[in-house]
Design a protein around this motif. Structure first.
Motif, PDB file in Angstrom:
ATOM      1  N   VAL A 234     -23.335  -4.312 -17.206  1.00 19.76           N
ATOM      2  CA  VAL A 234     -21.868  -4.227 -17.174  1.00 19.76           C
ATOM      3  C   VAL A 234     -21.459  -3.190 -16.124  1.00 19.76           C
ATOM      4  O   VAL A 234     -22.038  -2.099 -16.020  1.00 19.76           O
ATOM      5  N   LYS A 235     -20.476  -3.539 -15.358  1.00 17.40           N
ATOM      6  CA  LYS A 235     -20.009  -2.642 -14.309  1.00 17.40           C
ATOM      7  C   LYS A 235     -19.293  -1.417 -14.906  1.00 17.40           C
ATOM      8  O   LYS A 235     -18.813  -1.439 -16.037  1.00 17.40           O
ATOM      9  N   GLU A 236     -19.226  -0.370 -14.099  1.00 18.05           N
ATOM     10  CA  GLU A 236     -18.551   0.856 -14.536  1.00 18.05           C
ATOM     11  C   GLU A 236     -17.053   0.624 -14.719  1.00 18.05           C
ATOM     12  O   GLU A 236     -16.429   1.171 -15.635  1.00 18.05           O
ATOM     13  N   ALA A 237     -16.452  -0.189 -13.854  1.00 15.47           N
ATOM     14  CA  ALA A 237     -15.020  -0.468 -13.972  1.00 15.47           C
ATOM     15  C   ALA A 237     -14.706  -1.225 -15.257  1.00 15.47           C
ATOM     16  O   ALA A 237     -13.663  -1.003 -15.894  1.00 15.47           O
ATOM     17  N   ALA A 238     -15.639  -2.126 -15.669  1.00 21.85           N
ATOM     18  CA  ALA A 238     -15.406  -2.865 -16.904  1.00 21.85           C
ATOM     19  C   ALA A 238     -15.551  -1.983 -18.134  1.00 21.85           C
ATOM     20  O   ALA A 238     -14.891  -2.205 -19.159  1.00 21.85           O
ATOM     21  N   LEU A 239     -16.401  -0.950 -18.043  1.00 19.97           N
ATOM     22  CA  LEU A 239     -16.544  -0.036 -19.173  1.00 19.97           C
ATOM     23  C   LEU A 239     -15.296   0.827 -19.377  1.00 19.97           C
ATOM     24  O   LEU A 239     -14.973   1.212 -20.514  1.00 19.97           O
ATOM     25  N   LYS A 240     -14.559   1.123 -18.304  1.00 23.82           N
ATOM     26  CA  LYS A 240     -13.364   1.972 -18.391  1.00 23.82           C
ATOM     27  C   LYS A 240     -12.083   1.169 -18.537  1.00 23.82           C
ATOM     28  O   LYS A 240     -10.987   1.732 -18.527  1.00 23.82           O
ATOM     29  N   ALA A 241     -12.193  -0.148 -18.619  1.00 24.73           N
ATOM     30  CA  ALA A 241     -10.983  -0.971 -18.705  1.00 24.73           C
ATOM     31  C   ALA A 241     -10.320  -0.804 -20.065  1.00 24.73           C
ATOM     32  O   ALA A 241     -10.979  -0.560 -21.089  1.00 24.73           O
ATOM     33  N   VAL A 242      -8.973  -0.915 -20.070  1.00 22.07           N
ATOM     34  CA  VAL A 242      -8.176  -0.802 -21.301  1.00 22.07           C
ATOM     35  C   VAL A 242      -7.636  -2.183 -21.628  1.00 22.07           C
ATOM     36  O   VAL A 242      -7.026  -2.844 -20.777  1.00 22.07           O
ATOM     37  N   CYS A 243      -7.875  -2.614 -22.850  1.00 14.32           N
ATOM     38  CA  CYS A 243      -7.452  -3.952 -23.272  1.00 14.32           C
ATOM     39  C   CYS A 243      -5.958  -3.938 -23.569  1.00 14.32           C
ATOM     40  O   CYS A 243      -5.443  -3.049 -24.245  1.00 14.32           O
ATOM     41  N   SER A 244      -5.243  -4.945 -23.093  1.00 14.34           N
ATOM     42  CA  SER A 244      -3.802  -5.037 -23.316  1.00 14.34           C
ATOM     43  C   SER A 244      -3.516  -5.622 -24.701  1.00 14.34           C
ATOM     44  O   SER A 244      -4.410  -6.089 -25.411  1.00 14.34           O
ATOM     45  N   GLN A 245      -2.203  -5.567 -25.055  1.00 15.92           N
ATOM     46  CA  GLN A 245      -1.787  -6.098 -26.348  1.00 15.92           C
ATOM     47  C   GLN A 245      -2.012  -7.618 -26.422  1.00 15.92           C
ATOM     48  O   GLN A 245      -2.356  -8.156 -27.477  1.00 15.92           O
ATOM     49  N   ARG A 246      -1.839  -8.278 -25.319  1.00 14.09           N
ATOM     50  CA  ARG A 246      -2.017  -9.740 -25.297  1.00 14.09           C
ATOM     51  C   ARG A 246      -3.476 -10.111 -25.503  1.00 14.09           C
ATOM     52  O   ARG A 246      -3.789 -11.077 -26.222  1.00 14.09           O
ATOM     53  N   LEU A 247      -4.394  -9.326 -24.929  1.00 16.31           N
ATOM     54  CA  LEU A 247      -5.813  -9.600 -25.118  1.00 16.31           C
ATOM     55  C   LEU A 247      -6.231  -9.351 -26.564  1.00 16.31           C
ATOM     56  O   LEU A 247      -7.066 -10.071 -27.125  1.00 16.31           O
ATOM     57  N   HIS A 248      -5.654  -8.311 -27.173  1.00 21.32           N
ATOM     58  CA  HIS A 248      -5.927  -8.062 -28.590  1.00 21.32           C
ATOM     59  C   HIS A 248      -5.466  -9.237 -29.440  1.00 21.32           C
ATOM     60  O   HIS A 248      -6.131  -9.629 -30.398  1.00 21.32           O
ATOM     61  N   GLU A 249      -4.307  -9.762 -29.093  1.00 19.50           N
ATOM     62  CA  GLU A 249      -3.787 -10.901 -29.861  1.00 19.50           C
ATOM     63  C   GLU A 249      -4.654 -12.146 -29.680  1.00 19.50           C
ATOM     64  O   GLU A 249      -4.916 -12.892 -30.630  1.00 19.50           O
ATOM     65  N   LEU A 250      -5.112 -12.387 -28.442  1.00 16.95           N
ATOM     66  CA  LEU A 250      -5.957 -13.581 -28.211  1.00 16.95           C
ATOM     67  C   LEU A 250      -7.359 -13.397 -28.791  1.00 16.95           C
ATOM     68  O   LEU A 250      -8.048 -14.387 -29.065  1.00 16.95           O
ATOM     69  N   ALA A 251      -7.810 -12.165 -28.970  1.00 20.56           N
ATOM     70  CA  ALA A 251      -9.151 -11.925 -29.497  1.00 20.56           C
ATOM     71  C   ALA A 251      -9.242 -12.100 -31.001  1.00 20.56           C
ATOM     72  O   ALA A 251     -10.324 -12.136 -31.562  1.00 20.56           O
ATOM     73  N   GLN A 252      -8.101 -12.230 -31.681  1.00 20.74           N
ATOM     74  CA  GLN A 252      -8.118 -12.407 -33.121  1.00 20.74           C
ATOM     75  C   GLN A 252      -8.645 -13.822 -33.466  1.00 20.74           C
ATOM     76  O   GLN A 252      -8.299 -14.788 -32.807  1.00 20.74           O
ATOM     77  N   PRO A 253      -9.498 -13.962 -34.483  1.00 20.62           N
ATOM     78  CA  PRO A 253      -9.993 -15.292 -34.862  1.00 20.62           C
ATOM     79  C   PRO A 253      -8.880 -16.151 -35.456  1.00 20.62           C
ATOM     80  O   PRO A 253      -7.911 -15.660 -35.996  1.00 20.62           O
ATOM     81  N   VAL A 254      -9.061 -17.458 -35.320  1.00 24.93           N
ATOM     82  CA  VAL A 254      -8.073 -18.400 -35.823  1.00 24.93           C
ATOM     83  C   VAL A 254      -8.221 -18.501 -37.341  1.00 24.93           C
ATOM     84  O   VAL A 254      -9.333 -18.712 -37.844  1.00 24.93           O
ATOM     85  N   ARG A 255      -7.119 -18.341 -38.036  1.00 24.10           N
ATOM     86  CA  ARG A 255      -7.144 -18.402 -39.504  1.00 24.10           C
ATOM     87  C   ARG A 255      -6.804 -19.833 -39.947  1.00 24.10           C
ATOM     88  O   ARG A 255      -5.836 -20.405 -39.475  1.00 24.10           O
ATOM     89  N   ARG A 256      -7.630 -20.340 -40.826  1.00 28.93           N
ATOM     90  CA  ARG A 256      -7.427 -21.695 -41.340  1.00 28.93           C
ATOM     91  C   ARG A 256      -7.286 -21.655 -42.859  1.00 28.93           C
ATOM     92  O   ARG A 256      -7.895 -20.841 -43.498  1.00 28.93           O
TER      93      ARG A 256
END
Length: 256
Positions: A234-256
Motif C-alpha cells: 500500500v502506498k504512503e499516500a493511501a495510508l494517510k488518506a481520509v475517508c469522506s462521509q459518502r465513502l462511509h455511507e457506501l461502505a455500509q453493508p446492504v441490510r435485507r
C-alpha cells in the motif's frame, strides 16, 4: 424309500471315484500350431486342404499382394524405405548431450514385474466327472447362416433376384447417374512429406522483416519466479488518506 443321506452319498460318489470322460481329455488337449506343423497351409503348391479341397482361382488371385500403380512408382523419390547413409553421418562424433539423450528410459526403482499366478487344481476337480448338462454346454455353438437366404425375410441381407429385374435395360439417364463422380480439374494430389529444395531457396538471405517475424512471441511468465513481491504493498499516500462521509455511507453493508 431313499433318505436324504442316501441321496447325498449317491450324488457325491461320482466326484470321488469316477474318471473324467473322453470329452474332458479332448478339451484338455492344447490347440496345435498349424503354421508350423501343418504341411497343407501352402497355397502356391495347391496342397489338398482338410475340409475345403483345393483353393479356387478366385482365392488364389485374392491372396496375391497388392501391387503399386506405375504412376506411383514413377513419382516415388526412393525405391525402398531404406536409403544409403552418407559418410559424414557415419563418421559423425556425437556430443555428450546426444549420447545422454540416446540412452533408453530406465524402469522406475519401485517397478514390480507382473507375477505369474499359479493355477492349483484340486484333486476333486481332477477326479470329477462331467454331468450330461456340462457336456451339453461344452459342445460348440452352431450358428445358422442368415446373411444369404432364399426368402425375403426382414433381416436378410442378400435375397434372390427375380428374372424380370435381370432383363431390365438401363436408360441413358441411369447409366449417367451410375458413373462415379470425377475429380475437379484443379485438383492436386497430396504432396509427399519429403520434397527436394531448390538451389535458390538454399542460397536465399532472409530480410530483416523475415527475421523479425520469425522471432517467437514473448509472453510474461506466470510462475513463482515472476511473482512481484510489491504487488500488494500500500502506498504512503493511501495510508494517510481520509475517508469522506459518502465513502462511509457506501461502505455500509446492504441490510435485507
Amino acid at each position: 424309500m431313499a433318505t436324504a443321506g442316501d441321496l447325498y452319498v449317491s450324488s457325491y460318489m461320482p466326484y470321488t471315484c469316477a474318471c473324467p470322460p473322453s470329452r474332458i481329455h479332448v478339451l484338455a488337449e492344447p490347440k496345435p500350431l498349424y503354421c508350423e506343423s501343418s504341411p497343407t497351409s501352402v497355397i502356391g503348391g495347391r496342397a489338398l486342404l482338410t475340409k475345403y479341397g483345393y483353393p479356387s482361382e478366385r482365392l488364389l488371385r485374392l491372396a496375391e499382394p497388392k501391387k503399386f500403380l506405375p504412376a506411383f512408382l514413377e513419382k516415388r523419390a526412393r525405391e525402398s524405405p531404406e536409403w544409403p547413409v552418407s559418410l559424414a553421418a557415419q563418421n559423425y562424433n556425437p556430443s555428450k548431450r546426444i549420447l545422454e539423450l540416446a540412452q533408453p528410459k530406465g524402469l522406475h526403482p519401485d517397478f514390480v514385474p507382473p507375477r505369474e499366478v499359479p493355477a492349483q487344481i484340486s484333486s476333486f476337480a481332477i477326479k470329477a466327472s462331467a454331468s450330461a448338462r456340462i457336456q451339453k454346454l461344452a459342445e460348440p455353438l452352431v450358428k445358422e447362416l442368415t446373411c444369404c437366404t432364399r426368402h425375403n425375410a426382414p433381416g436378410s441381407v442378400i435375397s434372390m433376384v427375380s428374372r424380370s429385374p435381370r432383363k431390365v435395360v438401363a436408360s441413358p439417364r441411369t447409366i449417367e447417374l451410375a458413373k462415379p463422380r470425377q475429380l475437379p480439374s484443379n485438383f492436386k494430389p497430396p504432396r509427399d512429406a519429403e520434397w527436394p529444395v531448390s538451389e535458390a531457396a538454399k542460397r536465399a538471405v532472409a530480410t530483416p522483416r523475415l527475421l523479425e517475424l520469425s522471432q517467437p512471441t514473448s509472453r510474461f511468465r506466470m510462475g513463482l519466479t515472476a511473482l512481484n513481491p510489491d504487488a500488494f504493498r500500500v502506498k504512503e499516500a493511501a495510508l494517510k488518506a481520509v475517508c469522506s462521509q459518502r465513502l462511509h455511507e457506501l461502505a455500509q453493508p446492504v441490510r435485507r
